[in-house]
Write a protein that holds these residues in place. Structure first.
Motif, mmCIF file in Angstrom:
data_model
loop_
_atom_site.group_PDB
_atom_site.id
_atom_site.type_symbol
_atom_site.label_atom_id
_atom_site.label_comp_id
_atom_site.label_asym_id
_atom_site.label_seq_id
_atom_site.Cartn_x
_atom_site.Cartn_y
_atom_site.Cartn_z
ATOM 1 N N TYR A 7 39.063 45.043 46.431
ATOM 2 C CA TYR A 7 38.581 44.485 45.167
ATOM 3 C C TYR A 7 37.092 44.742 44.949
ATOM 4 C CZ TYR A 7 42.912 41.669 45.329
ATOM 5 O OH TYR A 7 44.212 41.245 45.388
ATOM 6 N N ILE A 10 35.690 45.209 41.432
ATOM 7 C CA ILE A 10 36.056 44.206 40.424
ATOM 8 C C ILE A 10 34.952 43.157 40.352
ATOM 9 C CG2 ILE A 10 37.743 42.466 39.735
ATOM 10 C CD1 ILE A 10 39.851 44.082 41.329
ATOM 11 N N PRO A 55 39.281 35.427 44.314
ATOM 12 C CA PRO A 55 40.494 36.025 43.733
ATOM 13 C C PRO A 55 41.623 35.023 43.492
ATOM 14 C CG PRO A 55 39.603 37.467 45.412
ATOM 15 C CD PRO A 55 38.803 36.187 45.473
ATOM 16 N N ARG A 108 43.482 44.148 37.144
ATOM 17 C CA ARG A 108 42.731 45.054 38.029
ATOM 18 C C ARG A 108 43.050 44.775 39.500
ATOM 19 N NH1 ARG A 108 36.717 45.792 36.888
ATOM 20 N NH2 ARG A 108 37.179 47.658 38.090
ATOM 21 N N MET A 109 43.223 43.493 39.841
ATOM 22 C CA MET A 109 43.582 43.147 41.218
ATOM 23 C C MET A 109 44.963 43.694 41.569
ATOM 24 S SD MET A 109 42.077 39.217 41.303
ATOM 25 C CE MET A 109 43.328 38.676 42.431
ATOM 26 N N ALA A 112 44.720 47.333 42.197
ATOM 27 C CA ALA A 112 44.078 47.581 43.513
ATOM 28 C C ALA A 112 45.052 47.282 44.646
ATOM 29 C CB ALA A 112 42.823 46.729 43.643
ATOM 30 N N ASP A 113 45.859 46.237 44.493
ATOM 31 C CA ASP A 113 46.860 45.911 45.504
ATOM 32 C C ASP A 113 47.885 47.040 45.636
ATOM 33 O OD1 ASP A 113 45.648 43.437 45.942
ATOM 34 O OD2 ASP A 113 47.048 42.347 44.659
#
Length: 118
Positions: A7, A10, A55, A108-109, A112-113
């Motif tokens: 992350y 972000i 998060p 966005r998370m 990314a995951d």
């Protein structure tokens, strides 16, 4: 706040518009003594200060907004002179700006995951 490496690109800092909504929610909660749970008040204080959120908080915000979208069509939602509890609680979490920002960060998370898992 420890943020996973995936992350790193972000920004978890709430936008100014969400901070202003949270500040308004704190003011309305104080003036009318309604709409504020301990969790909502804590979130509002963080948003107002524009402190980066962990998060996990993003997911909680998105879930809150999804659960309470219907509050926007009830009672005095949006009335600053006699606000509904739902309106105050919505503002405490950054209002529409907080919702939009949290959804964008969550998206966005999730990307990314997915990239980290592949």
């Amino acid at each position: 706040m420890a943020v996973p490496e995936r992350y790193r690109d972000i920004d978890f800092t709430p936008p100014e518009e969400a901070a202003r909504a949270a500040e308004k929610g704190l003011d309305l909660c104080d003036r009318f003594d309604r709409g504020g749970t301990e969790a909502g008040l804590a979130r509002a204080r963080s948003l107002k200060k524009r402190q980066p959120l962990p998060p996990e908080a993003i997911g909680k915000m998105v879930a809150y907004f999804q659960r309470h979208e219907g509050d926007k069509i009830k009672g005095n939602f949006g009335d600053d002179e006699d606000p509904s509890e739902g309106y105050v609680a919505w503002l405490l979490r950054g209002g529409d700006a907080g919702r939009d920002w949290a959804e964008e960060v969550q998206d966005r998370m999730e990307k990314a995951d997915a990239a980290a898992a592949s």
